[in-house]
Write a protein that holds these residues in place. Sequence first.
Motif, PDB file in Angstrom:
ATOM      1  N   LEU A 121      68.519  -9.806  -2.678  1.00 35.41           N
ATOM      2  CA  LEU A 121      69.574 -10.106  -2.512  1.00 35.41           C
ATOM      3  C   LEU A 121      70.203 -11.434  -1.632  1.00 35.41           C
ATOM      4  CD1 LEU A 121      72.142  -6.956  -1.941  1.00 35.41           C
ATOM      5  CD2 LEU A 121      72.100  -8.033  -3.826  1.00 35.41           C
ATOM      6  N   LEU A 122      69.406 -12.074  -0.508  1.00 38.82           N
ATOM      7  CA  LEU A 122      69.250 -13.210  -0.249  1.00 38.82           C
ATOM      8  C   LEU A 122      69.258 -14.488  -0.927  1.00 38.82           C
ATOM      9  CD1 LEU A 122      68.513 -11.894   3.183  1.00 38.82           C
ATOM     10  CD2 LEU A 122      70.198 -12.356   2.693  1.00 38.82           C
ATOM     11  N   TYR A 123      67.968 -14.257  -1.473  1.00 41.04           N
ATOM     12  CA  TYR A 123      67.485 -14.913  -2.721  1.00 41.04           C
ATOM     13  C   TYR A 123      68.881 -15.501  -3.327  1.00 41.04           C
ATOM     14  CZ  TYR A 123      64.978 -17.283  -6.105  1.00 41.04           C
ATOM     15  OH  TYR A 123      64.440 -18.473  -7.578  1.00 41.04           O
ATOM     16  N   ALA A 124      69.255 -14.360  -4.443  1.00 38.32           N
ATOM     17  CA  ALA A 124      70.216 -14.816  -5.158  1.00 38.32           C
ATOM     18  C   ALA A 124      71.608 -15.796  -4.286  1.00 38.32           C
ATOM     19  CB  ALA A 124      71.005 -13.184  -5.660  1.00 38.32           C
ATOM     20  N   GLN A 125      72.318 -14.891  -3.133  1.00 35.76           N
ATOM     21  CA  GLN A 125      72.697 -16.080  -1.921  1.00 35.76           C
ATOM     22  C   GLN A 125      72.834 -16.902  -1.977  1.00 35.76           C
ATOM     23  OE1 GLN A 125      73.887 -13.683   1.158  1.00 35.76           O
ATOM     24  NE2 GLN A 125      75.821 -14.736   1.747  1.00 35.76           N
ATOM     25  N   GLY A 126      71.685 -17.469  -1.651  1.00 37.28           N
ATOM     26  CA  GLY A 126      70.595 -18.949  -1.904  1.00 37.28           C
ATOM     27  C   GLY A 126      71.383 -19.614  -2.631  1.00 37.28           C
ATOM     28  N   LEU A 127      71.069 -18.992  -4.056  1.00 42.00           N
ATOM     29  CA  LEU A 127      70.726 -20.338  -5.937  1.00 42.00           C
ATOM     30  C   LEU A 127      72.396 -20.377  -5.763  1.00 42.00           C
ATOM     31  CD1 LEU A 127      68.557 -18.170  -7.572  1.00 42.00           C
ATOM     32  CD2 LEU A 127      68.457 -20.180  -6.997  1.00 42.00           C
ATOM     33  N   LEU A 128      72.735 -19.496  -5.458  1.00 41.19           N
ATOM     34  CA  LEU A 128      74.859 -20.067  -5.405  1.00 41.19           C
ATOM     35  C   LEU A 128      75.170 -20.174  -4.561  1.00 41.19           C
ATOM     36  CD1 LEU A 128      76.213 -15.918  -6.159  1.00 41.19           C
ATOM     37  CD2 LEU A 128      75.682 -17.774  -8.032  1.00 41.19           C
ATOM     38  N   GLY A 129      74.933 -20.519  -3.439  1.00 41.76           N
ATOM     39  CA  GLY A 129      75.686 -21.476  -2.685  1.00 41.76           C
ATOM     40  C   GLY A 129      74.900 -22.725  -3.204  1.00 41.76           C
ATOM     41  N   PHE A 130      73.669 -22.859  -3.203  1.00 44.13           N
ATOM     42  CA  PHE A 130      73.605 -25.012  -3.348  1.00 44.13           C
ATOM     43  C   PHE A 130      73.848 -24.601  -4.744  1.00 44.13           C
ATOM     44  CE2 PHE A 130      70.714 -26.828  -6.309  1.00 44.13           C
ATOM     45  CZ  PHE A 130      70.325 -27.930  -5.866  1.00 44.13           C
ATOM     46  N   ALA A 131      74.238 -23.875  -6.004  1.00 42.23           N
ATOM     47  CA  ALA A 131      74.914 -23.952  -7.219  1.00 42.23           C
ATOM     48  C   ALA A 131      76.722 -24.045  -6.753  1.00 42.23           C
ATOM     49  CB  ALA A 131      75.176 -23.057  -8.022  1.00 42.23           C
ATOM     50  N   ALA A 132      77.504 -23.791  -5.288  1.00 41.44           N
ATOM     51  CA  ALA A 132      78.708 -24.369  -5.216  1.00 41.44           C
ATOM     52  C   ALA A 132      78.691 -26.077  -4.469  1.00 41.44           C
ATOM     53  CB  ALA A 132      79.051 -23.273  -4.069  1.00 41.44           C
ATOM     54  N   VAL A 133      77.588 -26.157  -3.607  1.00 38.24           N
ATOM     55  CA  VAL A 133      77.613 -27.024  -3.079  1.00 38.24           C
ATOM     56  C   VAL A 133      77.178 -28.254  -3.804  1.00 38.24           C
ATOM     57  CG1 VAL A 133      76.004 -28.987  -1.717  1.00 38.24           C
ATOM     58  CG2 VAL A 133      76.530 -26.342  -0.704  1.00 38.24           C
ATOM     59  N   ALA A 134      76.248 -27.825  -4.881  1.00 35.35           N
ATOM     60  CA  ALA A 134      76.403 -29.034  -5.941  1.00 35.35           C
ATOM     61  C   ALA A 134      77.138 -29.276  -6.836  1.00 35.35           C
ATOM     62  CB  ALA A 134      74.816 -28.385  -6.932  1.00 35.35           C
ATOM     63  N   THR A 135      77.898 -28.017  -7.122  1.00 41.69           N
ATOM     64  CA  THR A 135      79.482 -28.146  -7.980  1.00 41.69           C
ATOM     65  C   THR A 135      80.355 -28.862  -6.839  1.00 41.69           C
ATOM     66  OG1 THR A 135      78.890 -26.487  -9.207  1.00 41.69           O
ATOM     67  CG2 THR A 135      81.214 -27.060  -8.974  1.00 41.69           C
ATOM     68  N   VAL A 136      80.472 -29.210  -6.748  1.00 39.59           N
ATOM     69  CA  VAL A 136      81.355 -30.108  -5.260  1.00 39.59           C
ATOM     70  C   VAL A 136      81.228 -31.025  -5.051  1.00 39.59           C
ATOM     71  CG1 VAL A 136      82.741 -29.979  -3.069  1.00 39.59           C
ATOM     72  CG2 VAL A 136      82.248 -27.910  -4.062  1.00 39.59           C
ATOM     73  N   LEU A 137      79.799 -30.986  -5.052  1.00 36.96           N
ATOM     74  CA  LEU A 137      79.570 -32.674  -5.205  1.00 36.96           C
ATOM     75  C   LEU A 137      79.711 -33.553  -6.016  1.00 36.96           C
ATOM     76  CD1 LEU A 137      75.750 -32.754  -2.378  1.00 36.96           C
ATOM     77  CD2 LEU A 137      78.352 -33.283  -2.619  1.00 36.96           C
ATOM     78  N   LEU A 138      79.298 -32.393  -7.850  1.00 37.85           N
ATOM     79  CA  LEU A 138      79.224 -33.657  -8.588  1.00 37.85           C
ATOM     80  C   LEU A 138      80.806 -34.005  -9.324  1.00 37.85           C
ATOM     81  CD1 LEU A 138      76.648 -31.894 -10.703  1.00 37.85           C
ATOM     82  CD2 LEU A 138      75.941 -34.166  -9.577  1.00 37.85           C
ATOM     83  N   ARG A 139      81.465 -32.931  -8.480  1.00 38.92           N
ATOM     84  CA  ARG A 139      83.200 -32.873  -9.185  1.00 38.92           C
ATOM     85  C   ARG A 139      83.322 -33.988  -8.481  1.00 38.92           C
ATOM     86  NH1 ARG A 139      86.077 -28.298  -7.366  1.00 38.92           N
ATOM     87  NH2 ARG A 139      86.078 -29.474  -5.275  1.00 38.92           N
ATOM     88  N   ASP A 140      82.962 -34.552  -7.373  1.00 32.85           N
ATOM     89  CA  ASP A 140      83.676 -35.369  -6.353  1.00 32.85           C
ATOM     90  C   ASP A 140      82.992 -36.915  -6.809  1.00 32.85           C
ATOM     91  OD1 ASP A 140      85.263 -34.029  -4.277  1.00 32.85           O
ATOM     92  OD2 ASP A 140      83.865 -34.030  -3.109  1.00 32.85           O
ATOM     93  N   ARG A 141      82.362 -36.840  -6.958  1.00 33.52           N
ATOM     94  CA  ARG A 141      81.102 -38.095  -8.036  1.00 33.52           C
ATOM     95  C   ARG A 141      81.452 -38.547  -9.281  1.00 33.52           C
ATOM     96  NH1 ARG A 141      75.076 -38.696  -9.288  1.00 33.52           N
ATOM     97  NH2 ARG A 141      74.918 -40.435  -9.864  1.00 33.52           N
ATOM     98  N   ALA A 142      82.069 -37.366 -10.247  1.00 34.21           N
ATOM     99  CA  ALA A 142      82.882 -37.621 -11.456  1.00 34.21           C
ATOM    100  C   ALA A 142      84.246 -37.474 -11.178  1.00 34.21           C
ATOM    101  CB  ALA A 142      82.415 -36.482 -12.221  1.00 34.21           C
TER     102      ALA A 142
END
Length: 55
Positions: A13-34
């Motif tokens: 569960l902690l591993y899955a939460q870490g992956l989801l958190g990383f994906a959320a941060v990457a989504t926000v950064l890529l959306r702002d860059r686009a």
Amino acid sequence: MNTKFAASVLSALLYAQGLLGFAAVATVLLRDRAHASELTMGNDMPAGPSLLVVR
């Protein structure tokens, strides 16, 4: 035996939460860059309809 199972479930569960958190941060950064590149590209392009010809 139960504690090992509980530890592995918690770890997964902690591993899955870490992956989801990383994906959320990457989504926000890529959306702002686009969005920023859209604004800079929009200034170079002429206004109005465009035509694309494919041969």
